[in-house]
Design an enzyme around this catalytic site. Sequence first.
Site, PDB file in Angstrom:
ATOM      1  N   ALA A 129      -2.188  -0.850  -4.096  1.00  0.00           N
ATOM      2  CA  ALA A 129      -1.761  -1.601  -5.280  1.00  0.00           C
ATOM      3  C   ALA A 129      -1.215  -0.655  -6.343  1.00  0.00           C
ATOM      4  CB  ALA A 129      -2.917  -2.422  -5.827  1.00  0.00           C
ATOM      5  N   TYR A 130      -1.907   0.444  -6.591  1.00  0.00           N
ATOM      6  CA  TYR A 130      -1.446   1.429  -7.570  1.00  0.00           C
ATOM      7  C   TYR A 130      -0.088   1.991  -7.157  1.00  0.00           C
ATOM      8  CZ  TYR A 130      -1.178   5.644 -10.382  1.00  0.00           C
ATOM      9  OH  TYR A 130      -0.754   6.629 -11.231  1.00  0.00           O
TER      10      TYR A 130
END
Length: 127
Positions: free
Chosen positions: A12-13
């Site tokens: 996600a990052y």
Amino acid sequence: MKFEKGYSPIRAYSNTKVANILFTRHLARRLRDTNIQVFSLHPGVVQSSLGRNLSFAHSLVSMLLGVLCKKTNEGAQTTVYCALEAKQDDEHHYFSDCAVGYTSKLARDERAAKKLWNLSEKMVGLQ
């Protein structure tokens, strides 16, 4: 940039960083004939209080890594550099450590940048 295999904080990052670069790339293209410059940047790993609500294990890792992290004023240097000195061209929109930064092949994909822009417009009701 989907989560077919489930949620992963690291994935996600990473996806948000690529999306930031793609969005900036397309915005720069749209602003090409103006005197406005746009940049995305990586300030580095900076000591901050962002992890104050993490679990004990994460806090311990953060403390240990804190020795290797930049101080907040050091982390701000690339932002200041982009605001005062950096020059944008058709390829250079991403900076790290006060210099043009490396981007992945995906982050340089013009079709992906356009697709993200269009999706963003649709999601905020501008289409």
